[in-house]
Motif scaffolding. Sequence first.
Motif, PDB file in Angstrom:
ATOM      1  N   ARG A   1      -1.209  25.257 -41.878  1.00  0.00           N
ATOM      2  CA  ARG A   1      -0.552  24.162 -42.583  1.00  0.00           C
ATOM      3  C   ARG A   1      -0.588  22.892 -41.742  1.00  0.00           C
ATOM      4  NH1 ARG A   1       2.473  23.450 -46.820  1.00  0.00           N
ATOM      5  NH2 ARG A   1       2.465  25.706 -47.226  1.00  0.00           N
ATOM      6  N   GLY A   2      -1.045  21.806 -42.340  1.00  0.00           N
ATOM      7  CA  GLY A   2      -1.111  20.520 -41.665  1.00  0.00           C
ATOM      8  C   GLY A   2      -2.407  20.253 -40.933  1.00  0.00           C
ATOM      9  N   ASP A   3      -3.204  21.300 -40.671  1.00  0.00           N
ATOM     10  CA  ASP A   3      -4.488  21.101 -40.007  1.00  0.00           C
ATOM     11  C   ASP A   3      -5.483  20.438 -40.958  1.00  0.00           C
ATOM     12  OD1 ASP A   3      -3.676  22.159 -37.612  1.00  0.00           O
ATOM     13  OD2 ASP A   3      -4.441  24.171 -38.009  1.00  0.00           O
ATOM     14  N   ILE A   4      -6.557  19.938 -40.366  1.00  0.00           N
ATOM     15  CA  ILE A   4      -7.587  19.208 -41.118  1.00  0.00           C
ATOM     16  C   ILE A   4      -8.874  20.021 -41.122  1.00  0.00           C
ATOM     17  CG2 ILE A   4      -8.872  17.045 -41.316  1.00  0.00           C
ATOM     18  CD1 ILE A   4      -5.773  16.762 -41.467  1.00  0.00           C
ATOM     19  N   VAL A   5      -9.486  20.190 -42.280  1.00  0.00           N
ATOM     20  CA  VAL A   5     -10.835  20.750 -42.389  1.00  0.00           C
ATOM     21  C   VAL A   5     -11.729  19.637 -42.926  1.00  0.00           C
ATOM     22  CG1 VAL A   5     -12.329  22.490 -43.447  1.00  0.00           C
ATOM     23  CG2 VAL A   5      -9.971  23.084 -42.807  1.00  0.00           C
ATOM     24  N   HIS A   6     -12.708  19.239 -42.122  1.00  0.00           N
ATOM     25  CA  HIS A   6     -13.543  18.084 -42.455  1.00  0.00           C
ATOM     26  C   HIS A   6     -14.994  18.530 -42.611  1.00  0.00           C
ATOM     27  CE1 HIS A   6     -14.424  13.560 -41.556  1.00  0.00           C
ATOM     28  NE2 HIS A   6     -15.284  14.054 -42.430  1.00  0.00           N
ATOM     29  N   LEU A   7     -15.492  18.516 -43.845  1.00  0.00           N
ATOM     30  CA  LEU A   7     -16.860  18.915 -44.163  1.00  0.00           C
ATOM     31  C   LEU A   7     -17.806  17.732 -44.041  1.00  0.00           C
ATOM     32  CD1 LEU A   7     -14.750  20.435 -46.256  1.00  0.00           C
ATOM     33  CD2 LEU A   7     -16.854  21.322 -47.237  1.00  0.00           C
TER      34      LEU A   7
END
Length: 347
Positions: free
Chosen positions: A46-52
């Motif tokens: 929760r709150g983390d970023i996944v950047h494609l």
Amino acid sequence: MGKPTVYMWPKWSPHNKYSELLTRSIEQNGLQVEHYDREAMFKPRRGDIVHLHWPSNSYTSSVFALTIAKSLFFALLLLYFRCRGARLFWTVHNVWPHTGKTRWDRLMRKYILTVCHEAFVLSETVKGEVAATFGVPASKLVVTPHGHYVDAYASKGTDIRKRFGISPESFLFLFIGRINPYKGVDQLVEAFSSLKLESCDLLIAGHVDSGYSLDFIDRVNDGTIRIYPQFVDDHELADFLEAANVIVLPYKQISTSGSAILALSHKKPVVAPRLGALGEYVSDGCGVLYDPDDPDGLRKALQASMNMDVKETEMHIAAKLRELDWGRIAGKMIQVYTGTKRYEVNA
């Protein structure tokens, strides 16, 4: 809650320094960045970023049945991240994959844009195209320019002109990059050979796609066109660029060109068609843009580039590179990631 972790997908790539340079700047702006791979698949919380960045490899295969399976898994994985409370972002480097567009690409790319919290685009032009193509609101698309490549590639000191027998006094046009039908090398050769200029050479360097023949060069080459049909290694990339007077990118289709930014990063003016984001990156004084629908446009642009004032051009390019500062770009992305303006930009 502490600062989020950014899972960059990917954090580095052997073919493009974009992710590596972006990651470095995000870390300098205070966030931890991890490489997203299979080992990190279920780590985002929760709150983390996944950047494609380049998602097509995650949902396509050479076998259609596998494409369906990969697409389903990929779609469910993105939903899993959302359900877990991670925030999803995609940098749309290209509206369509380099392999071309299909109905499946349209479906999957629209889905990605729908499930992501927001998407980054590299120019206003691409923002409009993405919104119109996939039916997403423009408010969901954030323009963050492609950062520069200043000092990203070190010079080895190789004398490229000497290697190819090009006089130090000759005006040298350079095309560098992957060579395929979409890059317009055939049009460049035709335009250059029709000029019949003295003390002027053309160097074409880059990996040639399988099945694409360069025989058309032999039919018109009077000895002023040199060919290096191989991938240019990173350790010689700067030397190739330094050898040239002008970089020519005669693309037939393009969204955003890292090659144009690479040229500007080495203070080289660019000749290119007014397509995609090129008009925003190759701004006034940084090169010569031509109308791709004008059959004589490239030829006239080549001539015009030879008359550019070197010092004045370098001043315009320097101003453009300040706009493409990685610190500013990373700072804006962090604000979008978090939905706040807590983080200062170190620029």
